[in-house]
Design an enzyme around this catalytic site. Structure first.
Site, PDB file in Angstrom:
ATOM      1  N   GLY A 299     -29.818 -28.319  27.657  1.00 44.89           N
ATOM      2  CA  GLY A 299     -31.242 -28.401  27.954  1.00 44.89           C
ATOM      3  C   GLY A 299     -31.525 -29.613  28.821  1.00 44.89           C
ATOM      4  O   GLY A 299     -31.279 -30.748  28.409  1.00 44.89           O
TER       5      GLY A 299
ATOM      6  N   ARG B 214     -34.722 -28.863  17.843  1.00 45.93           N
ATOM      7  CA  ARG B 214     -35.271 -27.992  16.804  1.00 45.93           C
ATOM      8  C   ARG B 214     -34.149 -27.552  15.869  1.00 45.93           C
ATOM      9  O   ARG B 214     -33.048 -27.221  16.312  1.00 45.93           O
ATOM     10  CB  ARG B 214     -35.938 -26.751  17.420  1.00 45.93           C
TER      11      ARG B 214
ATOM     12  N   GLU C   6     -37.836 -27.933   7.342  1.00 41.18           N
ATOM     13  CA  GLU C   6     -37.932 -29.330   7.750  1.00 41.18           C
ATOM     14  C   GLU C   6     -37.110 -30.258   6.860  1.00 41.18           C
ATOM     15  O   GLU C   6     -36.382 -31.108   7.353  1.00 41.18           O
ATOM     16  CB  GLU C   6     -39.397 -29.777   7.724  1.00 41.18           C
TER      17      GLU C   6
ATOM     18  N   HIS D  62     -37.255 -35.916  11.174  1.00 39.27           N
ATOM     19  CA  HIS D  62     -38.027 -35.405  12.313  1.00 39.27           C
ATOM     20  C   HIS D  62     -39.000 -36.464  12.815  1.00 39.27           C
ATOM     21  O   HIS D  62     -40.210 -36.241  12.936  1.00 39.27           O
ATOM     22  CB  HIS D  62     -38.783 -34.136  11.926  1.00 39.27           C
TER      23      HIS D  62
END
Length: 338
Positions: free
Chosen positions: A166, A251, A280, A302
């Site tokens: 990415g 993610r 999460e 996170h």
């Protein structure tokens, strides 16, 4: 007066774990007396982001700001016909469902660039912590087990290759920060031309398998959608060089937990660092619980995006865009998706 509902803002919870509406100082400075602020239902320990109480809290809202809450058909039904705009208080859009909102005439936007510096720095920090075995050394020394070689002998990063999956805003920033440490930086992104990568001093890899096969360490900055869910599964991780390191600050759904656990146990992965999991909290998932218990893992909650400056900027920008829609009757300037 138009109303904006903040469904699950982490910044609105005080140190005692209670919702404190007085913490919305940034938002009130922007909205002044032109927009009313409401919050989603909160019980000590967290916000409700589904169920009857959550849906009821959305009734009559002219704007909604989500964090981890997901836009579903039930949510859209609760928003119709009053809601004009939904904002994602963050970079990712996998829970925003902009296409569904657009079908009902509701604008949607995110804040795509407020934390580029923070996430790229967090990524490099996690990778170097794995490379230098810092977490295992920290635990050993604090436990009274002083050992220079404890936790393993690090490798020289200047002889190694790192790959980036990415190459958007954050991937590009990370590439610049990795170059002083590694001999080569590779990148794979089917939506970014090799010419642009070369402009950042990065070598393009046309295939994911090719990048994995050539990299001694891999960092993940890809978006999560139907095409990238479980991108790093058993088949993908088999292409890794034995002992390679993997860092995910994008993610949780991009990696298959079972594949990561197996790769760690077999030595295909020499270490794993993650700021993101699905769900999460990794302790709520049986496989992720096993992953984080291993000595060659580094995890955080996170928060790669987080700094005093980035959080303030994110909140202010969201409020400014919501104000622009509700009061000025104009579309968002930045991050508009639909």
């Amino acid at each position: 007066m138009p109303t904006v509902v903040y469904t699950d803002p982490a910044w609105a919870v005080n140190s005692a774990g209670e919702l404190d509406a007085g913490r919305a100082d940034v938002e009130r400075a922007v909205y002044a007396d032109a927009v009313d602020i409401r919050f989603g239902p909160h019980r000590k320990g967290g916000f409700d982001v589904s169920g009857p109480a959550f849906l009821e809290s959305l009734s009559g809202a002219d704007a909604v700001v989500i964090h981890r809450a997901e836009i579903t058909p039930a949510v859209v039904a609760a928003l119709t016909p009053h809601c004009r705009v939904v904002a994602r208080q963050g970079v990712g859009t996998d829970n925003l469902n902009a296409e569904l909102l657009a079908q009902h005439g509701i604008l949607a936007f995110n804040v795509p660039d407020y934390c580029v510096d923070e996430v790229s720095s967090h990524t490099v920090a996690m990778l170097l912590a794995l490379e230098r075995h810092l977490v295992s050394q920290d635990s050993l020394v604090k436990a009274g087990r002083w050992s220079i070689h404890g936790g393993g002998v690090p490798r020289r990063t200047a002889d190694r290759t790192v790959g980036i999956i990415g190459f958007g805003r954050i991937g590009r920033a990370t590439s610049r920060k990795l170059q002083p440490f590694y001999q080569r930086v590779l990148a794979h992104d089917p939506y970014v031309h090799a010419d642009l990568m070369r402009g950042y001093g990065v070598t393009a890899q046309s295939s994911l398998a090719g990048l994995l096969a050539e990299s001694d360490a891999v960092v993940v900055h890809a978006p999560l959608d139907a095409s990238t869910r479980n991108l790093l599964d058993h088949a993908a991780l088999r292409a890794l060089r034995p002992g390679a390191l993997l860092v995910n600050t994008a993610r949780g759904g991009l990696v298959q937990p079972e594949a990561v656990l197996r790769a760690l146990r077999t030595g295909r992965l020499g270490g794993y660092a993650a700021d993101v999991f699905s769900p999460e909290d990794p302790t709520a998932h049986p496989v992720n619980r096993q992953i984080i218990a291993l000595p060659n893992t580094v995890v955080s909650a996170h928060r790669a995006f987080l700094s005093d400056t980035s959080e303030h900027s994110q909140r202010r920008r969201v409020a400014e865009e919501v104000h622009r829609v509700l009061v000025a009757d104009r579309p968002p300037l930045f991050g508009r998706l639909a």
